[in-house]
Write a protein that holds these residues in place. Structure first.
Motif, PDB file in Angstrom:
ATOM      1  N   SER A   6      -7.247  13.843  -1.129  1.00  0.00           N
ATOM      2  CA  SER A   6      -7.956  12.491  -0.279  1.00  0.00           C
ATOM      3  C   SER A   6      -8.450  11.686  -1.118  1.00  0.00           C
ATOM      4  O   SER A   6      -9.244  12.037  -2.181  1.00  0.00           O
ATOM      5  N   SER A   7      -8.242  10.258  -1.037  1.00  0.00           N
ATOM      6  CA  SER A   7      -8.716   9.028  -1.789  1.00  0.00           C
ATOM      7  C   SER A   7      -8.568   9.281  -3.202  1.00  0.00           C
ATOM      8  O   SER A   7      -9.533   8.694  -4.109  1.00  0.00           O
ATOM      9  N   GLN A   8      -7.395   9.870  -3.604  1.00  0.00           N
ATOM     10  CA  GLN A   8      -6.991   9.963  -5.073  1.00  0.00           C
ATOM     11  C   GLN A   8      -5.435   9.325  -5.187  1.00  0.00           C
ATOM     12  O   GLN A   8      -4.883   9.176  -4.200  1.00  0.00           O
ATOM     13  N   ALA A   9      -5.395   9.049  -6.257  1.00  0.00           N
ATOM     14  CA  ALA A   9      -3.941   8.689  -6.572  1.00  0.00           C
ATOM     15  C   ALA A   9      -2.951   9.533  -6.442  1.00  0.00           C
ATOM     16  O   ALA A   9      -3.339  10.986  -7.027  1.00  0.00           O
ATOM     17  N   PRO A  10      -1.633   9.260  -6.217  1.00  0.00           N
ATOM     18  CA  PRO A  10      -0.681  10.615  -6.405  1.00  0.00           C
ATOM     19  C   PRO A  10      -0.468  11.041  -7.879  1.00  0.00           C
ATOM     20  O   PRO A  10      -0.575  10.220  -8.952  1.00  0.00           O
ATOM     21  N   LYS A  11      -0.283  12.506  -7.816  1.00  0.00           N
ATOM     22  CA  LYS A  11      -0.321  13.048  -9.173  1.00  0.00           C
ATOM     23  C   LYS A  11       1.133  13.805  -9.158  1.00  0.00           C
ATOM     24  O   LYS A  11       1.444  14.442  -8.306  1.00  0.00           O
ATOM     25  N   ILE A  39      -4.405 -11.245  -2.627  1.00  0.00           N
ATOM     26  CA  ILE A  39      -3.887 -11.327  -1.323  1.00  0.00           C
ATOM     27  C   ILE A  39      -4.265 -12.479  -0.668  1.00  0.00           C
ATOM     28  O   ILE A  39      -5.720 -12.520  -0.510  1.00  0.00           O
ATOM     29  N   MET A  40      -3.479 -13.436  -0.553  1.00  0.00           N
ATOM     30  CA  MET A  40      -4.121 -14.687   0.015  1.00  0.00           C
ATOM     31  C   MET A  40      -4.441 -14.787   1.633  1.00  0.00           C
ATOM     32  O   MET A  40      -3.376 -13.903   2.321  1.00  0.00           O
ATOM     33  N   ASP A  41      -5.161 -15.419   2.209  1.00  0.00           N
ATOM     34  CA  ASP A  41      -5.121 -15.430   3.733  1.00  0.00           C
ATOM     35  C   ASP A  41      -5.293 -13.804   4.066  1.00  0.00           C
ATOM     36  O   ASP A  41      -4.331 -13.494   5.039  1.00  0.00           O
ATOM     37  N   SER A  42      -6.095 -13.139   3.719  1.00  0.00           N
ATOM     38  CA  SER A  42      -6.009 -11.686   4.021  1.00  0.00           C
ATOM     39  C   SER A  42      -6.246 -11.461   5.563  1.00  0.00           C
ATOM     40  O   SER A  42      -6.830 -12.174   6.157  1.00  0.00           O
ATOM     41  N   GLN A  43      -5.556 -10.586   6.061  1.00  0.00           N
ATOM     42  CA  GLN A  43      -5.102 -10.304   7.450  1.00  0.00           C
ATOM     43  C   GLN A  43      -5.930  -8.942   7.934  1.00  0.00           C
ATOM     44  O   GLN A  43      -5.742  -7.934   6.943  1.00  0.00           O
ATOM     45  N   PRO A  44      -6.411  -8.675   8.887  1.00  0.00           N
ATOM     46  CA  PRO A  44      -6.652  -7.204   9.206  1.00  0.00           C
ATOM     47  C   PRO A  44      -5.593  -6.109   9.089  1.00  0.00           C
ATOM     48  O   PRO A  44      -5.764  -5.125   8.682  1.00  0.00           O
ATOM     49  N   GLY A  45      -4.486  -6.490   9.381  1.00  0.00           N
ATOM     50  CA  GLY A  45      -3.191  -5.820   9.037  1.00  0.00           C
ATOM     51  C   GLY A  45      -2.953  -5.281   7.673  1.00  0.00           C
ATOM     52  O   GLY A  45      -2.436  -4.495   7.331  1.00  0.00           O
ATOM     53  N   ASP A  46      -3.541  -6.050   6.582  1.00  0.00           N
ATOM     54  CA  ASP A  46      -3.513  -5.743   5.353  1.00  0.00           C
ATOM     55  C   ASP A  46      -4.810  -4.751   4.925  1.00  0.00           C
ATOM     56  O   ASP A  46      -4.389  -3.994   3.849  1.00  0.00           O
ATOM     57  N   SER A  47      -5.341  -4.050   5.786  1.00  0.00           N
ATOM     58  CA  SER A  47      -6.206  -2.955   5.587  1.00  0.00           C
ATOM     59  C   SER A  47      -5.437  -1.672   5.159  1.00  0.00           C
ATOM     60  O   SER A  47      -4.748  -1.240   6.073  1.00  0.00           O
ATOM     61  N   ALA A  48      -5.529  -1.367   3.987  1.00  0.00           N
ATOM     62  CA  ALA A  48      -4.868  -0.099   3.569  1.00  0.00           C
ATOM     63  C   ALA A  48      -5.420   0.071   2.172  1.00  0.00           C
ATOM     64  O   ALA A  48      -6.145  -0.568   1.535  1.00  0.00           O
ATOM     65  N   THR A  49      -4.875   1.193   1.486  1.00  0.00           N
ATOM     66  CA  THR A  49      -5.268   1.651  -0.094  1.00  0.00           C
ATOM     67  C   THR A  49      -4.223   0.859  -0.866  1.00  0.00           C
ATOM     68  O   THR A  49      -2.885   1.072  -0.664  1.00  0.00           O
ATOM     69  N   TYR A  50      -4.426   0.278  -1.852  1.00  0.00           N
ATOM     70  CA  TYR A  50      -3.721  -0.258  -2.732  1.00  0.00           C
ATOM     71  C   TYR A  50      -3.573   0.399  -4.089  1.00  0.00           C
ATOM     72  O   TYR A  50      -4.726   0.702  -4.679  1.00  0.00           O
ATOM     73  N   PHE A  51      -2.445   0.743  -4.820  1.00  0.00           N
ATOM     74  CA  PHE A  51      -2.317   1.295  -5.975  1.00  0.00           C
ATOM     75  C   PHE A  51      -1.516   0.445  -6.945  1.00  0.00           C
ATOM     76  O   PHE A  51      -0.522  -0.015  -6.447  1.00  0.00           O
TER      77      PHE A  51
END
Lengths: 112, 116
Positions: free
Chosen positions: A39-44, B77-89
């Motif tokens: 949870s809340s971590q990067a893939p390992k 991310i330009m013109d951010s939208q609620p659907g962009d809510s996520a985790t970014y790696f």
């Protein structure tokens, strides 16, 4: 069209009871990876296959094993799951050098 | 050793605003830098990627800026939208060489929330 398919989506297992997670791909990709994501971590990365060549990460516990019987399928075996092994397990594939990864939707493992 | 450092850990943006996530890497052998978007309960999905022979790549509302000398790259991310809510790696990999040393190295992730 699903391209990397992981089964099951959710798996509950008992502490110490062996469990197997599966991954299949319709992309005919050479390389397959298994990742563990807490949870809340990067893939390992746990291990990966380049064709049939198996590569184990140095810090992957011995409790984790993998099998790749053919190009399409790859399995993750956890011999004696502990509470700390509860996580999302992700399978990914790539065609090889010069191509990006395609991830499956993951299997959420719960250990009780 | 963490080879890709990502910031911020979380980000809240209003709808229509610009979201900016930054990453820095250490290994100069890296030459492929993808960004992944992950929704809860789903696997990461490739969003956009760049190689260091260009300083910027744009796909729709998503732009990667790359600074090779500083060993930094960022996602806008330009013109951010609620659907962009996520985790970014963010991630990095040695491109074109599939050896045990060229797996993807991920940043720690940024949880983006776009408020309506």
């Amino acid at each position: 069209d699903a391209m990397v398919i992981q089964n099951p989506r959710y798996q509950v297992t008992q502490f110490g009871k062996p469990v197997t997670l599966s991954c299949s791909q319709t992309l005919n990709h050479n390389v397959m990876y298994w990742y563990q994501q807490k949870s809340s971590q990067a893939p390992k990365l746990l291990f990966h296959y380049y064709d049939k060549d198996f590569n184990n990460e140095a810090d992957t516990p011995d409790n984790f094993q993998s099998r790749r019987p053919n190009t399409s399928f790859c399995f993750l075996d956890i011999r004696s799951p502990g509470l700390g092994d509860a996580a999302m397990y992700l399978c990914a594939t790539t065609r090889g050098p010069g191509y990006g990864y395609t991830f499956g939707s993951g299997t959420r493992l719960t250990v009780v | 050793q963490q080879q890709v450092k990502q910031s911020p850990q979380s980000l809240i943006v209003q709808k229509g605003g610009i979201s900016i996530i930054n990453c820095a890497y250490e290994n100069t052998a890296f030459d492929y830098f993808p960004w992944y978007q992950q929704f809860p309960g789903k696997g990461p999905a490739l969003l956009i990627a760049i190689r260091p022979d260009v300083s910027e790549k744009k796909e729709g509302r998503f732009t990667i800026s790359f600074n090779k000398s500083a060993k930094q790259f960022s996602l806008h991310i330009m013109d951010s939208q609620p659907g962009d809510s996520a985790t970014y790696f963010c991630a990095a990999r040695r491109w074109g060489e599939e050896t045990s040393g060229s797996r993807l190295t991920f940043g720690e992730g940024t949880q983006l929330t776009v408020n309506p």
